[in-house]
Design an enzyme around this catalytic site. Sequence first.
Site, PDB file in Angstrom:
ATOM      1  N   ASP A 270      36.185   7.318   7.571  1.00 20.34           N
ATOM      2  CA  ASP A 270      36.770   5.994   7.392  1.00 20.34           C
ATOM      3  C   ASP A 270      38.144   6.094   6.742  1.00 20.34           C
ATOM      4  O   ASP A 270      38.553   7.151   6.256  1.00 20.34           O
ATOM      5  CB  ASP A 270      35.868   5.126   6.511  1.00 20.34           C
ATOM      6  CG  ASP A 270      34.574   4.728   7.208  1.00 20.34           C
ATOM      7  OD1 ASP A 270      34.550   4.733   8.456  1.00 20.34           O
ATOM      8  OD2 ASP A 270      33.601   4.412   6.505  1.00 20.34           O
TER       9      ASP A 270
ATOM     10  N   TYR B 110      29.277  16.626   2.620  1.00 19.20           N
ATOM     11  CA  TYR B 110      30.326  15.862   1.946  1.00 19.20           C
ATOM     12  C   TYR B 110      30.262  16.112   0.439  1.00 19.20           C
ATOM     13  O   TYR B 110      29.212  16.480  -0.102  1.00 19.20           O
ATOM     14  CB  TYR B 110      30.129  14.362   2.178  1.00 19.20           C
ATOM     15  CG  TYR B 110      30.562  13.853   3.536  1.00 19.20           C
ATOM     16  CD1 TYR B 110      31.840  13.305   3.717  1.00 19.20           C
ATOM     17  CD2 TYR B 110      29.708  13.908   4.625  1.00 19.20           C
ATOM     18  CE1 TYR B 110      32.231  12.826   4.956  1.00 19.20           C
ATOM     19  CE2 TYR B 110      30.093  13.430   5.871  1.00 19.20           C
ATOM     20  CZ  TYR B 110      31.367  12.883   6.024  1.00 19.20           C
ATOM     21  OH  TYR B 110      31.755  12.413   7.256  1.00 19.20           O
TER      22      TYR B 110
END
Length: 285
Positions: free
Chosen positions: A64, A125
């Site tokens: 994003d 992540y």
Amino acid sequence: MSDEVQPGFVRVRMDLSYDGSGFSGWAKQASGRRTVQGEIEDALRTVTRSKDTTYELTVAGRTDAGVHARGQVAHVDLPGELWAEHREKLLKRLAGRLAKDVRIWSLDEAPAGFNARFSAVWRRYAYRVTDNPGGVDPLLRSHVLWHDWPLDVDAMNEAARRLLGEHDFAAYCKRREGATTIRTLQELSLVRGEDGVITATVRADAFCHNMVRSLIGALLFVGDGHRGAEWPGKVLAAGVRDSAVHVVRPHGLTLEEVGYPADELLAARNKEARNRRTLPGAGCC
């Protein structure tokens, strides 16, 4: 669904990283906003002198706006003649063309069956946050979130352990039409470094939209004492969005690494990952 490379083309694996601060996410947009995909495709078109031809990238994880990547992976199918002509100097030419907030580290002919998205078996992540009462180190401000309540890392880890495994993460995802929210969360753990920065490591076979940032938002509520360690698990079991689960800001999140199976298993994984998932024992309705 077939993913065979068209005759006369070569599939090229691309390993890259970027600082997401100046990008409106990975995926190119009709609005013309600056995106990582758009930047690389434009640079590739320029350095290969392809004029009006755009060779589209497929990425392992579509990040994003504001999210960073250290170990992103993509692939692109290029005409064999073009690849043969440019392969020796393509990396350096792209380095000269791309802005400094995006770097490509390697370009290699991919093994048979490789698909940057569907062949991946996990994505890892990291989310970084500090509870230092003075705020964030100015040199880290674009990569670390400031949380202005003291955080109990042990309580956060206790809550995190209850979320591991295969579940429907609908309560932690922004739903997309036709997409499943079933995922296998393989790792979720937090460590406070000597500098006081807390790094959350989050690894799963795949992630649905906003999943990592929602999970971190829930754990922060546990860490600062607003909720008990059992609360994130109860939210997961309820299966619906909880207004108390905040989607934390994107700048603390970095895609660190993407994992792939051995070359001989790539095609099978590619096919398996396209199947719509259901939980064991789930009904039809």
